[in-house]
Design a protein around this motif. Sequence first.
Motif, PDB file in Angstrom:
ATOM      1  N   MET A  73      48.846  30.045  66.217  1.00  0.00           N
ATOM      2  CA  MET A  73      48.489  28.782  65.563  1.00  0.00           C
ATOM      3  C   MET A  73      47.612  27.910  66.451  1.00  0.00           C
ATOM      4  O   MET A  73      47.189  26.830  66.047  1.00  0.00           O
ATOM      5  CB  MET A  73      49.769  28.004  65.210  1.00  0.00           C
ATOM      6  CG  MET A  73      50.678  28.719  64.265  1.00  0.00           C
ATOM      7  SD  MET A  73      50.049  28.642  62.588  1.00  0.00           S
ATOM      8  CE  MET A  73      50.710  27.053  62.098  1.00  0.00           C
ATOM      9  N   MET A  74      47.375  28.359  67.677  1.00  0.00           N
ATOM     10  CA  MET A  74      46.523  27.588  68.602  1.00  0.00           C
ATOM     11  C   MET A  74      45.056  27.866  68.253  1.00  0.00           C
ATOM     12  O   MET A  74      44.602  29.010  68.353  1.00  0.00           O
ATOM     13  CB  MET A  74      46.856  28.041  70.033  1.00  0.00           C
ATOM     14  CG  MET A  74      45.836  27.684  71.108  1.00  0.00           C
ATOM     15  SD  MET A  74      45.835  25.941  71.507  1.00  0.00           S
ATOM     16  CE  MET A  74      44.182  25.764  72.176  1.00  0.00           C
ATOM     17  N   PRO A  75      44.324  26.834  67.797  1.00  0.00           N
ATOM     18  CA  PRO A  75      42.918  27.063  67.421  1.00  0.00           C
ATOM     19  C   PRO A  75      42.036  27.237  68.661  1.00  0.00           C
ATOM     20  O   PRO A  75      42.334  26.662  69.709  1.00  0.00           O
ATOM     21  CB  PRO A  75      42.546  25.782  66.665  1.00  0.00           C
ATOM     22  CG  PRO A  75      43.502  24.738  67.145  1.00  0.00           C
ATOM     23  CD  PRO A  75      44.748  25.434  67.604  1.00  0.00           C
ATOM     24  N   THR A  91      41.201  21.872  81.432  1.00  0.00           N
ATOM     25  CA  THR A  91      42.265  21.237  80.657  1.00  0.00           C
ATOM     26  C   THR A  91      43.552  22.056  80.743  1.00  0.00           C
ATOM     27  O   THR A  91      44.643  21.498  80.874  1.00  0.00           O
ATOM     28  CB  THR A  91      41.820  21.074  79.184  1.00  0.00           C
ATOM     29  OG1 THR A  91      40.523  20.500  79.171  1.00  0.00           O
ATOM     30  CG2 THR A  91      42.785  20.185  78.431  1.00  0.00           C
ATOM     31  N   VAL A  92      43.410  23.379  80.706  1.00  0.00           N
ATOM     32  CA  VAL A  92      44.591  24.243  80.861  1.00  0.00           C
ATOM     33  C   VAL A  92      45.198  23.998  82.249  1.00  0.00           C
ATOM     34  O   VAL A  92      46.419  23.862  82.387  1.00  0.00           O
ATOM     35  CB  VAL A  92      44.227  25.735  80.676  1.00  0.00           C
ATOM     36  CG1 VAL A  92      45.425  26.628  81.028  1.00  0.00           C
ATOM     37  CG2 VAL A  92      43.784  25.995  79.240  1.00  0.00           C
ATOM     38  N   ASP A  93      44.344  23.903  83.269  1.00  0.00           N
ATOM     39  CA  ASP A  93      44.836  23.635  84.626  1.00  0.00           C
ATOM     40  C   ASP A  93      45.649  22.347  84.657  1.00  0.00           C
ATOM     41  O   ASP A  93      46.714  22.279  85.265  1.00  0.00           O
ATOM     42  CB  ASP A  93      43.662  23.496  85.613  1.00  0.00           C
ATOM     43  CG  ASP A  93      43.010  24.840  85.916  1.00  0.00           C
ATOM     44  OD1 ASP A  93      43.623  25.886  85.621  1.00  0.00           O
ATOM     45  OD2 ASP A  93      41.882  24.833  86.436  1.00  0.00           O
ATOM     46  N   TYR A  94      45.119  21.334  83.992  1.00  0.00           N
ATOM     47  CA  TYR A  94      45.803  20.030  83.957  1.00  0.00           C
ATOM     48  C   TYR A  94      47.152  20.157  83.245  1.00  0.00           C
ATOM     49  O   TYR A  94      48.183  19.700  83.743  1.00  0.00           O
ATOM     50  CB  TYR A  94      44.911  19.008  83.259  1.00  0.00           C
ATOM     51  CG  TYR A  94      45.598  17.713  82.928  1.00  0.00           C
ATOM     52  CD1 TYR A  94      46.002  16.839  83.933  1.00  0.00           C
ATOM     53  CD2 TYR A  94      45.869  17.366  81.601  1.00  0.00           C
ATOM     54  CE1 TYR A  94      46.652  15.651  83.637  1.00  0.00           C
ATOM     55  CE2 TYR A  94      46.507  16.185  81.292  1.00  0.00           C
ATOM     56  CZ  TYR A  94      46.897  15.324  82.310  1.00  0.00           C
ATOM     57  OH  TYR A  94      47.543  14.152  82.002  1.00  0.00           O
ATOM     58  N   MET A  95      47.162  20.825  82.087  1.00  0.00           N
ATOM     59  CA  MET A  95      48.408  20.965  81.326  1.00  0.00           C
ATOM     60  C   MET A  95      49.444  21.729  82.130  1.00  0.00           C
ATOM     61  O   MET A  95      50.612  21.344  82.200  1.00  0.00           O
ATOM     62  CB  MET A  95      48.138  21.725  80.009  1.00  0.00           C
ATOM     63  CG  MET A  95      47.323  20.933  79.004  1.00  0.00           C
ATOM     64  SD  MET A  95      46.703  21.963  77.653  1.00  0.00           S
ATOM     65  CE  MET A  95      48.110  22.014  76.563  1.00  0.00           C
ATOM     66  N   VAL A  96      48.992  22.812  82.760  1.00  0.00           N
ATOM     67  CA  VAL A  96      49.924  23.646  83.527  1.00  0.00           C
ATOM     68  C   VAL A  96      50.465  22.878  84.731  1.00  0.00           C
ATOM     69  O   VAL A  96      51.667  22.884  85.007  1.00  0.00           O
ATOM     70  CB  VAL A  96      49.235  24.965  83.966  1.00  0.00           C
ATOM     71  CG1 VAL A  96      50.040  25.674  85.046  1.00  0.00           C
ATOM     72  CG2 VAL A  96      49.041  25.875  82.761  1.00  0.00           C
TER      73      VAL A  96
HETATM   74  C1  HEC Z   1      46.070  22.189  66.029  1.00  0.00           C
HETATM   75  C2  HEC Z   1      47.063  22.133  67.075  1.00  0.00           C
HETATM   76  C3  HEC Z   1      46.644  22.444  68.491  1.00  0.00           C
HETATM   77  C4  HEC Z   1      45.656  21.838  69.220  1.00  0.00           C
HETATM   78  C5  HEC Z   1      44.717  20.711  68.801  1.00  0.00           C
HETATM   79  C6  HEC Z   1      45.698  22.455  70.533  1.00  0.00           C
HETATM   80  N1  HEC Z   1      46.680  23.406  70.581  1.00  0.00           N
HETATM   81 FE1  HEC Z   1      47.125  24.599  72.167  1.00  0.00          FE
HETATM   82  N2  HEC Z   1      48.601  25.513  71.101  1.00  0.00           N
HETATM   83  C7  HEC Z   1      48.918  25.215  69.790  1.00  0.00           C
HETATM   84  C8  HEC Z   1      49.990  26.078  69.351  1.00  0.00           C
HETATM   85  C9  HEC Z   1      50.638  26.058  67.987  1.00  0.00           C
HETATM   86  C10 HEC Z   1      50.299  26.916  70.456  1.00  0.00           C
HETATM   87  C11 HEC Z   1      51.339  28.039  70.512  1.00  0.00           C
HETATM   88  C12 HEC Z   1      50.642  29.315  70.112  1.00  0.00           C
HETATM   89  C13 HEC Z   1      51.550  30.511  70.157  1.00  0.00           C
HETATM   90  O1  HEC Z   1      52.089  30.813  71.240  1.00  0.00           O
HETATM   91  O2  HEC Z   1      51.709  31.164  69.133  1.00  0.00           O
HETATM   92  C14 HEC Z   1      49.408  26.522  71.530  1.00  0.00           C
HETATM   93  C15 HEC Z   1      49.389  27.133  72.767  1.00  0.00           C
HETATM   94  C16 HEC Z   1      48.548  26.777  73.809  1.00  0.00           C
HETATM   95  C17 HEC Z   1      48.540  27.386  75.119  1.00  0.00           C
HETATM   96  C18 HEC Z   1      49.470  28.500  75.589  1.00  0.00           C
HETATM   97  C19 HEC Z   1      48.868  29.828  75.189  1.00  0.00           C
HETATM   98  C20 HEC Z   1      49.746  30.984  75.592  1.00  0.00           C
HETATM   99  O3  HEC Z   1      49.207  32.061  75.826  1.00  0.00           O
HETATM  100  O4  HEC Z   1      50.960  30.837  75.667  1.00  0.00           O
HETATM  101  C21 HEC Z   1      47.570  26.779  75.851  1.00  0.00           C
HETATM  102  C22 HEC Z   1      47.177  27.089  77.287  1.00  0.00           C
HETATM  103  C23 HEC Z   1      46.972  25.781  75.000  1.00  0.00           C
HETATM  104  N3  HEC Z   1      47.582  25.796  73.767  1.00  0.00           N
HETATM  105  C24 HEC Z   1      45.954  24.957  75.385  1.00  0.00           C
HETATM  106  C25 HEC Z   1      45.366  23.995  74.563  1.00  0.00           C
HETATM  107  C26 HEC Z   1      44.258  23.167  74.977  1.00  0.00           C
HETATM  108  C27 HEC Z   1      43.609  23.203  76.350  1.00  0.00           C
HETATM  109  C28 HEC Z   1      43.947  22.356  73.917  1.00  0.00           C
HETATM  110  C29 HEC Z   1      42.858  21.315  73.823  1.00  0.00           C
HETATM  111  C30 HEC Z   1      41.523  21.721  74.199  1.00  0.00           C
HETATM  112  C31 HEC Z   1      44.864  22.701  72.833  1.00  0.00           C
HETATM  113  N4  HEC Z   1      45.714  23.689  73.267  1.00  0.00           N
HETATM  114  C32 HEC Z   1      44.857  22.107  71.573  1.00  0.00           C
HETATM  115  C33 HEC Z   1      48.344  24.243  68.997  1.00  0.00           C
HETATM  116  C34 HEC Z   1      47.284  23.416  69.361  1.00  0.00           C
END
Ligand code: HEC
Length: 100
Positions: A73-75, A91-96
């Motif tokens: 579901m992560m776009p 951004t990933v670095d920051y989140m982690v």
């Molecule tokens: C529309 C909602 C949404 C937005 C906006 C969003 N994410 Fe996510 N993200 C998700 C979801 C849902 C997951 C979990 C996906 C899964 O594991 O199935 C996720 C998972 C992740 C993960 C973990 C992936 C993994 O392999 O476990 C990372 C890193 C991440 N997002 C980074 C970002 C970053 C950076 C941004 C902004 C640039 C962002 N996300 C914006 C919904 C979103």
Amino acid sequence: MKKIFFTVAVLVLVAMVPAYGADGKAVFDKVCTFCHKTGRLTAPVFGDKELWAPRIAKGKDTLYQHAINGHGMMPAKGGEATLSDDEVKATVDYMVSESK
Ligand code: HEC
């Protein structure tokens, strides 16, 4: 009427804002916070160590790839296609770093 003008002016300004550069926090606050702050669509919540541990264990490269190309579901790029790969990585670095 004034309100509409103001809204348009803000939208134009937002559209003109240049690339974020390597400021992961700025990108996060603007693009990623929508899902990652509250866990919308089951996104791992920012700062939640338990939720992030198994993801961090997959390795940074996997997280980068999933953030850039999308994952479940992560776009891709959080839906913000104008971000460069390096901006997404920063951004990933920051989140982690804030979630472990
Ligand atoms: C529309 C909602 C949404 C937005 C906006 C969003 N994410 Fe996510 N993200 C998700 C979801 C849902 C997951 C979990 C996906 C899964 O594991 O199935 C996720 C998972 C992740 C993960 C973990 C992936 C993994 O392999 O476990 C990372 C890193 C991440 N997002 C980074 C970002 C970053 C950076 C941004 C902004 C640039 C962002 N996300 C914006 C919904 C979103």
